[in-house]
Design a protein around this motif. Structure first.
Motif, PDB file in Angstrom:
ATOM      1  N   GLU A  34       1.510   5.428  -1.545  1.00 46.34           N
ATOM      2  CA  GLU A  34       0.596   6.584  -1.845  1.00 46.34           C
ATOM      3  C   GLU A  34       0.546   6.945  -3.189  1.00 46.34           C
TER       4      GLU A  34
ATOM      5  N   ILE B 111      -8.680   9.075  -2.857  1.00 43.19           N
ATOM      6  CA  ILE B 111      -9.085   9.660  -1.492  1.00 43.19           C
ATOM      7  C   ILE B 111      -8.667  10.956  -1.083  1.00 43.19           C
ATOM      8  N   TRP B 112      -7.383  11.072  -1.438  1.00 39.44           N
ATOM      9  CA  TRP B 112      -6.781  12.556  -1.425  1.00 39.44           C
ATOM     10  C   TRP B 112      -7.515  13.414  -1.880  1.00 39.44           C
ATOM     11  N   LEU B 113      -7.993  13.268  -3.289  1.00 42.30           N
ATOM     12  CA  LEU B 113      -8.789  14.282  -4.077  1.00 42.30           C
ATOM     13  C   LEU B 113     -10.072  14.538  -3.198  1.00 42.30           C
ATOM     14  N   ARG B 114     -10.711  13.462  -2.913  1.00 41.01           N
ATOM     15  CA  ARG B 114     -12.099  13.738  -2.125  1.00 41.01           C
ATOM     16  C   ARG B 114     -12.127  14.244  -1.031  1.00 41.01           C
ATOM     17  N   LYS B 115     -11.098  14.132  -0.199  1.00 44.58           N
ATOM     18  CA  LYS B 115     -10.723  15.013   1.193  1.00 44.58           C
ATOM     19  C   LYS B 115     -10.054  16.431   0.850  1.00 44.58           C
ATOM     20  N   ASN B 116      -9.210  16.605   0.064  1.00 44.26           N
ATOM     21  CA  ASN B 116      -8.494  17.997  -0.218  1.00 44.26           C
ATOM     22  C   ASN B 116      -9.132  18.860  -1.254  1.00 44.26           C
ATOM     23  N   GLU B 117      -9.714  18.142  -2.126  1.00 45.06           N
ATOM     24  CA  GLU B 117     -10.406  18.960  -3.314  1.00 45.06           C
ATOM     25  C   GLU B 117     -11.572  18.604  -3.694  1.00 45.06           C
TER      26      GLU B 117
ATOM     27  N   ARG C  27       0.875  -1.231  -0.042  1.00 49.40           N
ATOM     28  CA  ARG C  27      -0.138  -0.165   0.022  1.00 49.40           C
ATOM     29  C   ARG C  27       0.902   1.147   0.126  1.00 49.40           C
TER      30      ARG C  27
ATOM     31  N   PRO D  22      -5.196   5.635  -2.869  1.00 47.84           N
ATOM     32  CA  PRO D  22      -4.736   6.927  -2.023  1.00 47.84           C
ATOM     33  C   PRO D  22      -5.035   8.131  -2.859  1.00 47.84           C
ATOM     34  N   LYS D  23      -4.862   8.347  -4.126  1.00 51.08           N
ATOM     35  CA  LYS D  23      -5.035   9.480  -4.876  1.00 51.08           C
ATOM     36  C   LYS D  23      -6.579  10.016  -5.041  1.00 51.08           C
TER      37      LYS D  23
ATOM     38  N   THR E 157      -3.373   4.502  -7.060  1.00 51.11           N
ATOM     39  CA  THR E 157      -4.682   5.048  -7.562  1.00 51.11           C
ATOM     40  C   THR E 157      -5.683   5.487  -6.246  1.00 51.11           C
TER      41      THR E 157
END
Length: 94
Positions: free
Chosen positions: A8, A16-22, A6, A13-14, A11
Motif C-alpha cells: 500500500e 487509486i485511494w485518492l480517486r476513490k476517497n477524495e 504490491r 495504491p495511493k 504510488t
C-alpha cells in the motif's frame, strides 16, 4: 513490472485511494511526482523522473523502460498524469 511486491505504500495504491476517497482532489490532480522529482522541478522547472524511482510506483514497465500502458489502462489512469523519464546519469534539465 512483476518484480515489486504490491504494498500500500507504493504510488499506485495511493493514487487509486485518492480517486476513490477524495474524488475532488483527484480531479484537481495534474501530475503524480515522487519527492525527488518535485525537488528537481523546483530547482530546474523540469518535470521528470528516472527509472529506478518510477519502478517503485508499480506503474512503470522496467523491461521496456516506460510507463506501463496495460497497467494505466487497467486502472483507468491517464498517461499524462506521469512525468517523462530520463536515465539517471543524463541531464534532465537545461
Amino acid at each position: 513490472m512483476g518484480e515489486q511486491p504490491r504494498l500500500e505504500g507504493f504510488t499506485l495504491p495511493k493514487v487509486i485511494w485518492l480517486r476513490k476517497n477524495e474524488p475532488a482532489a483527484f480531479e484537481r490532480l495534474r501530475k503524480v511526482v515522487l519527492p525527488k522529482d518535485f525537488i528537481r522541478y523546483r530547482l530546474t522547472d523540469t518535470l521528470a523522473t528516472e527509472p529506478s524511482d518510477a519502478s517503485a510506483t508499480l506503474m512503470y514497465d522496467t523491461k521496456n523502460l516506460r510507463w506501463s500502458e496495460p497497467i494505466m489502462s487497467a486502472m483507468n489512469l491517464d498517461m499524462s498524469l506521469f512525468p517523462r523519464w530520463a536515465a539517471a546519469p543524463r541531464c534532465s534539465a537545461s
